[in-house]
Design a protein around this motif. Sequence first.
Motif, PDB file in Angstrom:
ATOM      1  N   PRO A 220      40.642  35.220  52.385  1.00  0.00           N
ATOM      2  CA  PRO A 220      40.365  33.908  51.789  1.00  0.00           C
ATOM      3  C   PRO A 220      40.620  33.896  50.287  1.00  0.00           C
ATOM      4  O   PRO A 220      40.870  34.932  49.658  1.00  0.00           O
ATOM      5  CB  PRO A 220      38.870  33.693  52.105  1.00  0.00           C
ATOM      6  CG  PRO A 220      38.565  34.627  53.213  1.00  0.00           C
ATOM      7  CD  PRO A 220      39.479  35.799  53.051  1.00  0.00           C
ATOM      8  N   THR A 221      40.552  32.702  49.722  1.00  0.00           N
ATOM      9  CA  THR A 221      40.853  32.544  48.288  1.00  0.00           C
ATOM     10  C   THR A 221      39.946  33.412  47.427  1.00  0.00           C
ATOM     11  O   THR A 221      40.392  34.050  46.464  1.00  0.00           O
ATOM     12  CB  THR A 221      40.705  31.064  47.893  1.00  0.00           C
ATOM     13  OG1 THR A 221      41.565  30.270  48.719  1.00  0.00           O
ATOM     14  CG2 THR A 221      41.073  30.864  46.431  1.00  0.00           C
ATOM     15  N   GLU A 222      38.657  33.465  47.778  1.00  0.00           N
ATOM     16  CA  GLU A 222      37.715  34.224  46.951  1.00  0.00           C
ATOM     17  C   GLU A 222      38.027  35.720  46.963  1.00  0.00           C
ATOM     18  O   GLU A 222      38.057  36.359  45.894  1.00  0.00           O
ATOM     19  CB  GLU A 222      36.283  33.989  47.442  1.00  0.00           C
ATOM     20  CG  GLU A 222      35.748  32.583  47.218  1.00  0.00           C
ATOM     21  CD  GLU A 222      36.249  31.592  48.262  1.00  0.00           C
ATOM     22  OE1 GLU A 222      35.956  30.396  48.126  1.00  0.00           O
ATOM     23  OE2 GLU A 222      36.945  32.021  49.203  1.00  0.00           O
ATOM     24  N   THR A 223      38.276  36.288  48.137  1.00  0.00           N
ATOM     25  CA  THR A 223      38.569  37.721  48.198  1.00  0.00           C
ATOM     26  C   THR A 223      39.943  38.038  47.614  1.00  0.00           C
ATOM     27  O   THR A 223      40.132  39.108  47.044  1.00  0.00           O
ATOM     28  CB  THR A 223      38.500  38.205  49.656  1.00  0.00           C
ATOM     29  OG1 THR A 223      39.416  37.440  50.460  1.00  0.00           O
ATOM     30  CG2 THR A 223      37.099  38.058  50.207  1.00  0.00           C
ATOM     31  N   ARG A 224      40.889  37.088  47.740  1.00  0.00           N
ATOM     32  CA  ARG A 224      42.200  37.310  47.135  1.00  0.00           C
ATOM     33  C   ARG A 224      42.100  37.344  45.608  1.00  0.00           C
ATOM     34  O   ARG A 224      42.687  38.203  44.946  1.00  0.00           O
ATOM     35  CB  ARG A 224      43.164  36.211  47.573  1.00  0.00           C
ATOM     36  CG  ARG A 224      44.616  36.496  47.178  1.00  0.00           C
ATOM     37  CD  ARG A 224      45.552  35.376  47.587  1.00  0.00           C
ATOM     38  NE  ARG A 224      45.508  35.155  49.019  1.00  0.00           N
ATOM     39  CZ  ARG A 224      45.000  34.078  49.590  1.00  0.00           C
ATOM     40  NH1 ARG A 224      44.476  33.120  48.836  1.00  0.00           N
ATOM     41  NH2 ARG A 224      45.000  33.944  50.901  1.00  0.00           N
ATOM     42  N   ARG A 225      41.320  36.422  45.067  1.00  0.00           N
ATOM     43  CA  ARG A 225      41.127  36.413  43.607  1.00  0.00           C
ATOM     44  C   ARG A 225      40.375  37.659  43.154  1.00  0.00           C
ATOM     45  O   ARG A 225      40.655  38.218  42.090  1.00  0.00           O
ATOM     46  CB  ARG A 225      40.357  35.158  43.208  1.00  0.00           C
ATOM     47  CG  ARG A 225      41.152  33.870  43.360  1.00  0.00           C
ATOM     48  CD  ARG A 225      40.323  32.674  42.962  1.00  0.00           C
ATOM     49  NE  ARG A 225      39.829  32.792  41.592  1.00  0.00           N
ATOM     50  CZ  ARG A 225      38.947  31.954  41.050  1.00  0.00           C
ATOM     51  NH1 ARG A 225      38.447  30.965  41.784  1.00  0.00           N
ATOM     52  NH2 ARG A 225      38.567  32.113  39.809  1.00  0.00           N
ATOM     53  N   LEU A 226      39.410  38.096  43.974  1.00  0.00           N
ATOM     54  CA  LEU A 226      38.662  39.309  43.636  1.00  0.00           C
ATOM     55  C   LEU A 226      39.596  40.516  43.586  1.00  0.00           C
ATOM     56  O   LEU A 226      39.482  41.368  42.689  1.00  0.00           O
ATOM     57  CB  LEU A 226      37.552  39.527  44.654  1.00  0.00           C
ATOM     58  CG  LEU A 226      36.558  40.653  44.368  1.00  0.00           C
ATOM     59  CD1 LEU A 226      35.827  40.384  43.058  1.00  0.00           C
ATOM     60  CD2 LEU A 226      35.555  40.784  45.511  1.00  0.00           C
ATOM     61  N   GLY A 227      40.522  40.613  44.556  1.00  0.00           N
ATOM     62  CA  GLY A 227      41.496  41.705  44.543  1.00  0.00           C
ATOM     63  C   GLY A 227      42.409  41.641  43.336  1.00  0.00           C
ATOM     64  O   GLY A 227      42.734  42.672  42.722  1.00  0.00           O
ATOM     65  N   GLU A 228      42.845  40.438  42.974  1.00  0.00           N
ATOM     66  CA  GLU A 228      43.710  40.295  41.798  1.00  0.00           C
ATOM     67  C   GLU A 228      42.982  40.695  40.520  1.00  0.00           C
ATOM     68  O   GLU A 228      43.544  41.369  39.650  1.00  0.00           O
ATOM     69  CB  GLU A 228      44.200  38.852  41.709  1.00  0.00           C
ATOM     70  CG  GLU A 228      45.137  38.450  42.847  1.00  0.00           C
ATOM     71  CD  GLU A 228      45.447  36.962  42.836  1.00  0.00           C
ATOM     72  OE1 GLU A 228      44.806  36.239  42.025  1.00  0.00           O
ATOM     73  OE2 GLU A 228      46.306  36.517  43.631  1.00  0.00           O
ATOM     74  N   HIS A 229      41.723  40.295  40.406  1.00  0.00           N
ATOM     75  CA  HIS A 229      40.944  40.666  39.221  1.00  0.00           C
ATOM     76  C   HIS A 229      40.689  42.170  39.175  1.00  0.00           C
ATOM     77  O   HIS A 229      40.680  42.768  38.082  1.00  0.00           O
ATOM     78  CB  HIS A 229      39.610  39.906  39.222  1.00  0.00           C
ATOM     79  CG  HIS A 229      39.772  38.435  39.008  1.00  0.00           C
ATOM     80  ND1 HIS A 229      38.741  37.536  39.184  1.00  0.00           N
ATOM     81  CD2 HIS A 229      40.848  37.703  38.635  1.00  0.00           C
ATOM     82  CE1 HIS A 229      39.180  36.313  38.924  1.00  0.00           C
ATOM     83  NE2 HIS A 229      40.457  36.391  38.594  1.00  0.00           N
ATOM     84  N   PHE A 230      40.483  42.779  40.344  1.00  0.00           N
ATOM     85  CA  PHE A 230      40.290  44.232  40.380  1.00  0.00           C
ATOM     86  C   PHE A 230      41.550  44.953  39.897  1.00  0.00           C
ATOM     87  O   PHE A 230      41.467  45.915  39.114  1.00  0.00           O
ATOM     88  CB  PHE A 230      39.942  44.676  41.802  1.00  0.00           C
ATOM     89  CG  PHE A 230      39.729  46.151  41.947  1.00  0.00           C
ATOM     90  CD1 PHE A 230      38.525  46.734  41.598  1.00  0.00           C
ATOM     91  CD2 PHE A 230      40.746  46.971  42.431  1.00  0.00           C
ATOM     92  CE1 PHE A 230      38.324  48.101  41.717  1.00  0.00           C
ATOM     93  CE2 PHE A 230      40.558  48.338  42.548  1.00  0.00           C
ATOM     94  CZ  PHE A 230      39.344  48.902  42.200  1.00  0.00           C
ATOM     95  N   ASN A 231      42.717  44.499  40.343  1.00  0.00           N
ATOM     96  CA  ASN A 231      43.975  45.116  39.892  1.00  0.00           C
ATOM     97  C   ASN A 231      44.173  44.921  38.394  1.00  0.00           C
ATOM     98  O   ASN A 231      44.653  45.827  37.700  1.00  0.00           O
ATOM     99  CB  ASN A 231      45.147  44.522  40.662  1.00  0.00           C
ATOM    100  CG  ASN A 231      45.150  44.932  42.130  1.00  0.00           C
ATOM    101  OD1 ASN A 231      44.539  45.934  42.502  1.00  0.00           O
ATOM    102  ND2 ASN A 231      45.810  44.164  42.966  1.00  0.00           N
ATOM    103  N   SER A 232      43.804  43.739  37.893  1.00  0.00           N
ATOM    104  CA  SER A 232      43.902  43.510  36.445  1.00  0.00           C
ATOM    105  C   SER A 232      42.973  44.434  35.679  1.00  0.00           C
ATOM    106  O   SER A 232      43.331  44.958  34.609  1.00  0.00           O
ATOM    107  CB  SER A 232      43.573  42.043  36.127  1.00  0.00           C
ATOM    108  OG  SER A 232      44.464  41.165  36.782  1.00  0.00           O
ATOM    109  N   MET A 233      41.781  44.669  36.234  1.00  0.00           N
ATOM    110  CA  MET A 233      40.848  45.586  35.589  1.00  0.00           C
ATOM    111  C   MET A 233      41.408  47.007  35.566  1.00  0.00           C
ATOM    112  O   MET A 233      41.273  47.728  34.568  1.00  0.00           O
ATOM    113  CB  MET A 233      39.511  45.548  36.317  1.00  0.00           C
ATOM    114  CG  MET A 233      38.439  46.437  35.701  1.00  0.00           C
ATOM    115  SD  MET A 233      36.955  46.571  36.726  1.00  0.00           S
ATOM    116  CE  MET A 233      37.612  47.486  38.129  1.00  0.00           C
TER     117      MET A 233
END
Length: 454
Positions: A220-233
């Motif tokens: 879902p959108t929330e978990t996809r954004r969470l994964g993107e933010h984790f990669n950015s971190m």
Amino acid sequence: MRWPGWRPLASLRSRLVLLVLATLLVAQALTVYVMVTYQRDELQTATANLLVTSITTLKSAISMVRPERQAMFVHHTSQGQWRLLDEPPPRGARFQSADGLEAGAQNAQAVRRSLRMLSREVNRALGSTARVAVSAGAQPYLYVSLGERPGQAPWLRIPLDRIDPPVRVPFLLWWLLALFVLAMIALWFSWHITRPITRLAKATDMLASGRPEPVKPSGPTETRRLGEHFNSMLEALAQTQQTQQTLLAGLPHDLKGPMARMALRIEMTEDQALKAGLKRDLADMQHMTEQFLDFLRGQDISRLRLEQLRLDRWLQEQVNERRQLGQDIALIGHLPILEVSADQAALQRLLNNLIDNALTHGKPPVEIALEQIDPKFACLTVSDHGAGLDPSQYERAFKPFERIDAARSRSGNVGLGLSLVKGIAIAHGGSVSLAAHASGGLSVQVKLPLSGGN
């Protein structure tokens, strides 16, 4: 409410699956209940009304037919379903009264509840002009008296298996099959929802062990954004670490030139007292520089050159070399034959730091032990006989540039010893922990994964 011994409910996936299945089961049970209730109440009333109308109409019609043709008339009119009988109902039939089915040799409970309700509705609708009875069994019948007086022949026999069929086995099988299909869909849905979170949890474990790996954003959108933010971190951490390593590596490298010139000038000095003091200061500076370089080498996983190493044999060689230098070091217990995949130079820096810390901040003798703690890990323990360390300081001792006691603040020490040990252990897939030794000193335990997990 907590269930201490029920570990499967600890994960998000298991709780989501349990929630979906419980909701599905409750919804299905309510659906069946509503269906049965509707059939029992609404359809039962409608069926009774239709049945009473048909009986009343048929009673009026057969009064216009000659008595010898009445049975044939009922047979043709009902398409062979109803029968007109001259004899009373069989002994197994139970007569309906205002209080319910009359008691008899056969228990009234043997008649299905829906049939008892149907006979009661028919009896109430027909009033006192007819007598109603119902029989149980695989083929239930409803008997209605059509005579001039209640209970007088002829009797109308009506089969009830089509009017009120019982719950059949095929219906239950289809219902269970539908429930199973819905449960499989719910399980797939739960797995699909929690898979990105599971991947992210695994990635955080890898990050904690010093081996960061990016995740593939999905779900879902929330978990996809969470994964993107984790990669950015991860990218920000990698950039910060690279900058830090560049600064720390550049500083010792730039100090080598001035220190070399200082060493040359010291040798040219004629004042022996001044020369001795300057040599000590220069040795401390060189030791600090080496600590910086060792720390950077231990943190950089890409520099490791892993090879198969007999840990017991290598440890025996390292201890023998230390003993030749006159250091009070002892091997405790039997050394099991253990093989690890390690960078020998990095592992030597790890052991040297542990021994030097034990000799510098503790008291000899330094005891070294090697054992296999489980099928996958070996444990290397280095202990001293000093004053030890307060357990509240254990976590702080692993932080870079931390000096726990006065001995660590002496010249030439920058507080990188245990931090270097931890970095090397994590780079090899292991871990480090501190404990109190039986003598009162400090015991450092290094876990290293065995080759093949044997």
